[in-house]
Design a protein around this motif. Structure first.
Motif: not given
Ligand code: IMP
Length: 424
Positions: A23-28, A60-68, A215-225
């Motif tokens: 959530d903190v990073l999504t802006k990027k 990332g769902i709370f940031h309006e510009n992100a595609m989730n 050139g879009k910035r992509i973040l892959a979000e893992g679950a568990q550990g």
């Protein structure tokens, strides 16, 4: 040159605080994509005094510009998913416009949940401590080539496919007495499937590739550990998916040479929910104090989490397996007020000192070896400048950096978005 997709994942047994950091990073980022797991996950985000727990939906769902994106490595329970959507709608009425769901993601059927319950019951005292969301049986059907995928709901014979799989499950369940009303669960499931139909179902692997190429910035979000990974975790006390960096490639359709940074999230101490080995566990008053102060109760099941000291051999292992390039330390505030902190730096295993994670972490074979570091007294929750952190915490952080060889770029001192201190 394209930086590549970054991966964010947990380095311990889950619950490291990944949701907050995404959530903190999504802006990027332009795209945030979940690559594995399912509603066994509970990613907690807090801002403006409100707490949100996401199970299937990317953080990332709370940031309006992100595609989730819910990638095809994820397994989805449509009922839980629709409940998440309902909760989100009040706050984010446009959330569905920002969400793409992979047609190749597998569906969790009500009978998968029954199979999970039957499997745990049959294990008796060796039970995994599963969240009982049907995760294991769904991944088994996926690799067994029997599963139902979200795209199947668009096929004319979807109901026949559903009934065939259900019949197979009923046969496997034999005389196991259902732990919930199956007819009711099935009706709710079918209603949720109807709600899925008009949503954005897509070939998300193609979307990811297009995003990368443009050139879009992509973040892959893992679950568990990492320590719950089906291959690298404390098997068999693991989940059924690839929670490590490789899972982002297979679960989203990202080639390995398209990966940029790997952001590894860990807590300043360790927790584990469910059964299985935990070498540095504090099964005592101190462990309880950490549990209470850190609110260490499962966000999906409410179960108390087991707590213990930071385990560096396990952290180093996770850093190597994932190729972590940046570390992020969570919940440093919870350790305030302790005179001394123990950190496990190696193990004694069958009488020898080792500094890696061995094949088996069975208690009678393995003893943690600790280094004692000074603690700090200051309450960190109000600290807003990284230069105001106590020296003992800086030393604790440097020790971790030395032991892992990777910089700790962020220290989190509370659950809110604002309680995040960057060091780099
Ligand atoms: P399952 O994935 O629900 O079958 O659970 C398998 C093991 O992984 C159990 O010990 C669970 O407690 C643990 N587990 C699954 N998901 C999570 C999570 O998101 N956080 C922490 N532990 C989890």
């Amino acid at each position: 040159m394209n930086h590549g997709a970054d991966i964010l994942l947990g380095l311990q047994w889950g619950d490291e605080g990944k949701g907050k950091i995404v959530d903190v990073l999504t802006k990027k980022y332009d795209v945030v994509a979940r690559f594995q797991g399912g509603p066994n996950a509970g990613h907690t985000l807090e801002f403006n005094g409100i707490k949100h727990v996401l199970h299937t939906i990317p953080s990332g769902i709370f940031h309006e510009n992100a595609m989730n994106i819910i990638g095809h490595g994820v397994v989805m329970d449509p009922v839980i998913f629709c409940k998440e959507i309902d909760k989100l709608m009040d706050l984010e009425p446009k959330c569905l416009e920002r969400l793409q769901i992979s047609r190749k993601a597998h569906l969790i059927l009500p009978t998968h949940r029954l199979l999970d319950a039957a499997s745990e019951a049959a294990k008796g005292k060796n039970k995994i401590g599963s969240t009982l969301k049907g995760i294991g049986p769904t991944y088994m059907d996926k690799t067994g080539r029997n599963g139902l995928r979200i795209g199947d709901i668009e096929l004319p014979d979807f109901l026949d496919r559903y009934n065939a799989l259900k019949a197979k499950h009923m046969h496997m369940l034999g005389d196991f007495v259902p732990v919930f009303d199956l007819d009711e669960a099935e009706a709710a499931w079918m209603a949720a499937i109807e709600r899925l139909r008009p949503m954005q179902l897509a070939d998300t692997d193609v979307l990811i590739q297009e995003a990368y190429k443009s050139g879009k910035r992509i973040l892959a979000e893992g679950a568990q550990g990492t320590l719950l990974d089906v291959d690298f975790g404390t098997y068999p006390f693991v989940t059924s998916s690839t929670t490590t960096a490789a899972g982002a490639c297979t679960g989203l359709g990202l080639a390995p040479n398209r990966i940029g940074d790997v952001l590894g999230i860990f807590k300043a101490y360790c927790t584990r929910v469910g059964s299985g080995p935990f070498p540095t566990e504090l099964d005592n008053d101190l462990g309880q104090a950490i549990r209470d102060k850190g609110h260490e109760y499962g966000s999906t099941t409410g179960r108390p989490r087991r707590t213990g000291w930071l385990d560096l051999p396990a952290l180093r292992y996770a850093v190597e397996i994932n190729g972590v390039t940046q570390l992020m330390m969570m919940k440093a505030d919870v350790l305030s007020g302790m005179k001394e902190l123990e950190v496990c730096t190696s193990y004694t295993y069958r009488g020898e000192t080792i500094s890696h994670l061995p094949y088996s972490l069975e208690e009678d074979l393995l003893e943690p070896v600790y280094t004692t570091l000074p603690g700090w007294d200051e309450d960190l929750t109000g600290v807003t400048d990284v230069n105001d952190l106590p020296q003992a915490l800086i030393d604790y952080t440097r020790f971790i950096e030395q032991e892992t060889g990777v910089p700790v770029v962020l220290i989190s001192v509370g659950p809110d978005r604002e309680q995040t201190l960057w060091r780099a």
